[in-house]
Design an enzyme around this catalytic site. Structure first.
Site, PDB file in Angstrom:
ATOM      1  N   ARG A 108       0.762  -1.174  -0.068  1.00 41.39           N
ATOM      2  CA  ARG A 108      -0.263  -0.244  -0.007  1.00 41.39           C
ATOM      3  C   ARG A 108       0.915   1.278   0.018  1.00 41.39           C
ATOM      4  NH1 ARG A 108      -2.386   3.251   4.563  1.00 41.39           N
ATOM      5  NH2 ARG A 108      -4.099   4.187   3.684  1.00 41.39           N
ATOM      6  N   HIS A 153      -3.179  10.991   0.819  1.00 39.90           N
ATOM      7  CA  HIS A 153      -2.483  10.711   2.038  1.00 39.90           C
ATOM      8  C   HIS A 153      -1.889  12.123   2.446  1.00 39.90           C
ATOM      9  CE1 HIS A 153      -1.129   7.216   4.885  1.00 39.90           C
ATOM     10  NE2 HIS A 153      -0.793   8.416   5.630  1.00 39.90           N
ATOM     11  N   GLU A 198      -7.588   8.249   6.338  1.00 42.12           N
ATOM     12  CA  GLU A 198      -8.121   9.004   7.533  1.00 42.12           C
ATOM     13  C   GLU A 198      -8.510  10.427   7.279  1.00 42.12           C
ATOM     14  OE1 GLU A 198      -4.694   8.558  10.297  1.00 42.12           O
ATOM     15  OE2 GLU A 198      -4.701   6.386  10.067  1.00 42.12           O
ATOM     16  N   ASN A 338      -7.911   1.523   9.629  1.00 45.64           N
ATOM     17  CA  ASN A 338      -6.512   1.971  10.402  1.00 45.64           C
ATOM     18  C   ASN A 338      -6.735   1.953  11.801  1.00 45.64           C
ATOM     19  OD1 ASN A 338      -5.884   2.319   7.578  1.00 45.64           O
ATOM     20  ND2 ASN A 338      -5.157   4.538   7.989  1.00 45.64           N
ATOM     21  N   TYR A 340      -4.777   1.837  15.648  1.00 44.19           N
ATOM     22  CA  TYR A 340      -3.545   1.704  16.570  1.00 44.19           C
ATOM     23  C   TYR A 340      -3.937   1.418  17.976  1.00 44.19           C
ATOM     24  CZ  TYR A 340      -0.851   3.257  12.491  1.00 44.19           C
ATOM     25  OH  TYR A 340      -0.340   3.409  11.273  1.00 44.19           O
ATOM     26  N   GLU A 404      -3.783  -0.271   8.049  1.00 38.71           N
ATOM     27  CA  GLU A 404      -2.662   0.071   8.815  1.00 38.71           C
ATOM     28  C   GLU A 404      -2.849  -0.138  10.394  1.00 38.71           C
ATOM     29  OE1 GLU A 404      -1.724   4.249   9.261  1.00 38.71           O
ATOM     30  OE2 GLU A 404      -1.881   4.709   7.051  1.00 38.71           O
TER      31      GLU A 404
END
Ligand code: PNW
Length: 506
Positions: A108, A153, A198, A338, A340, A404
């Site tokens: 990606r 991005h 995002e 994505n 985290y 991600e």
């Protein structure tokens, strides 16, 4: 292998010896023992501004990150910029070789809009910029690696920013025309498209000086920037559907991020409601219009009520027309996630501007949750499992690809904390697949390479591969996590034995 320098190889040999013992310690994360399904896809992720460098080469225009880092270097933690970064503009073959050696099914990466069209306007294209991504895509395909391409991005051309950037509704048309160029030039080979990475983070750049363009327009700017990106996404989806899909047969989505929120007190109805509201304000903001139609009702009600209370003539959250609602609904061929970190929440307010004050929640962390060098990146693998279940229940079990997931540290080659993080999150993914029947079909680690981490410059490292940014040759050195991930891709398992008994094949 000829693509690693000899010094890189030597360094890796040295730390490998120390690594074997430590691997056993780092690998004591309990694995559920499940195996990833045969067709499960593994990949690695990067983004143009964070890795490419070549900021003014071959006709590239200036984008908002060039502009911000050059004009206000003091805003970046180490006063650095992406002028050279990993120099992937020149070293892309080396990057593809690294992905190939990992046996990744896909890679990606994102396309720099100002490389394709220096001002962002498509009547002035830059053939050399277009040629760069042709070379990269061809190199990937020659190595049997599927390109998964992010169109945006975070690096809008500065000219378009000067016209207002994402708070100006006309950007949806500029973006649509840029997307048309990408489909026309690359769509014969690219079958996986992400329109926006995002959009919530991009919107923060307009609300509280989060990132470039570094504006402080409060929630008015925040919601407007989100609104334009949603409309732009729907226009690009329909452009593809109407003019390219029959021939090119690709898929489109957008990568959505967000902390996952869980109730501070799992027994408290008020905390349960707060966590649900927080999740709707983050991920529902972009997912609800795409999967269910319009903004989440709780977001509509709370923002409208607050705007009224403040005496505003209209709500800070813009309104879609009926037609726009219809055009947005169903515009994701898969759910690109994505993820985290996770927080506990209760009703209140939070001093951190990352958390939308309109949603009225205060965040907490459990003292037992491991931390990282990045204050926001607290390690809660259970949160990923719960988030996958939340997506399954909320959006009728869509096919999900994690676009991600990764861990920040200070750049050590013996990156056992990264191994633990990735391993525990892969394990959470396996549990979601096998125990909760979540439809997850792929996982992308952030990132293949250490790179320019936005406002944190080169202070935080996310790569499976170390990059020496102090050396003009930007040499790459494999980290322990590279070997770990390579083994996961090869075996489709997290079992400790398969990792610790195999020595790196260099
Ligand atoms: C992502 N959060 O951003 C971006 O897509 C990458 O470009 C970036 O390098 C990577 O994560 C690591 O930071 C995030 O607060 C922004 O939860 C914010 C959050 C997470 C990721």
């Amino acid at each position: 292998m000829q693509y690693f320098s000899t010094s890189a190889l030597k360094q890796f040999e040295m730390f490998k010896i120390a690594a074997v013992g430590l691997l056993i310690i780092s690998s004591n994360i309990l694995s559920s023992g499940y195996k990833f399904p045969d067709g499960f896809m593994f990949g690695a992720s990067t983004a143009a501004y964070q890795i490419e460098g070549g900021w003014n080469e071959d006709g590239k225009g200036v984008n908002i990150w060039d502009h911000l880092t050059h004009l206000r270097p003091e805003l970046i933690r180490d006063h650095s910029n992406g002028d050279v970064a990993c120099d992937s503009y020149h070293k892309y073959k080396e990057d593809v070789a690294l992905a190939k050696d990992l046996n990744l099914q896909f890679y990606r990466f994102s396309i720099s809009w100002s490389r394709i069209a220096p001002s962002g306007e498509v009547h002035k294209l830059n053939p050399e910029g277009i040629a760069y991504y042709n070379r990269l895509i061809d190199e990937l395909i020659a190595n049997d690696i599927v390109p998964l391409v992010t169109m945006y991005h975070w690096d809008i051309p500065q000219y378009l920013q000067d016209l207002g950037g994402w708070v100006n509704p006309i950007m949806s048309d500029y973006f649509k025309e840029y997307a048309r160029v990408l489909f026309s030039y690359y769509g014969d080979r690219v079958k996986w498209w992400i329109t926006f990475n995002e959009p919530m983070e991009t919107s923060k750049a307009y609300s509280f000086n989060g990132y470039a363009p570094y504006l402080h327009l409060n929630n008015t700017g925040y919601y407007l920037a989100g609104h334009t990106q949603l409309i732009a996404h729907s226009k690009v989806y329909h452009l593809y559907n109407d003019e390219f899909k029959d021939k090119q047969q690709g898929k489109i989505s957008l990568s959505l991020n967000g902390v996952f929120f869980i109730p501070k007190d799992e027994q408290s109805q008020d905390d349960i409601n707060t966590a649900e509201r927080a999740n709707q304000f983050e991920r529902g903001w972009f997912s609800h219009p795409v999967y269910k139609g319009d903004y989440p009702p709780v977001m509509r009600q709370w923002v409208d009520k607050k705007s009224k209370k403040e005496g505003r003539p209209w709500s800070t959250l813009p309104t879609f027309t009926k037609k726009e609602i219809e055009l947005l609904k169903g515009t994701a061929d898969f759910y690109a996630l994505n993820h985290y970190s996770t927080r506990m929440v209760t009703h209140g307010s939070d001093p951190n501007p990352n958390y939308n004050p309109d949603a009225e929640y205060a965040t907490f962390v459990d003292k037992s949750w491991p931390t990282s060098v990045a204050s926001w990146l607290i390690v809660v693998p259970e949160g990923l499992k719960r988030l996958l279940v939340w997506i399954k229940n909320e959006y009728d079990n869509p096919p999900v690809i994690i676009t991600e997931n990764g861990f920040a540290d200070n750049g050590t080659l013996n990156d056992f904390e990264r191994i633990s993080y990735v391993k525990s999150h892969l394990n959470a993914t396996l549990q979601a697949i096998f125990e909760d029947k979540c439809n997850v079909f792929g996982y992308t680690v952030w990132s293949l390479l250490d790179n320019f981490e936005w406002m944190d410059g080169y202070a935080y490292h996310f790569g499976l591969v170390h990059v020496d940014f102090n050396n003009p040759l930007t040499p790459r050195t494999l980290k322990a996590s590279y070997q770990f991930f390579k083994n996961v891709v090869a075996t489709h398992r997290l079992d400790d034995s398969s990792f610790t008994t195999q020595s790196p094949e260099l």
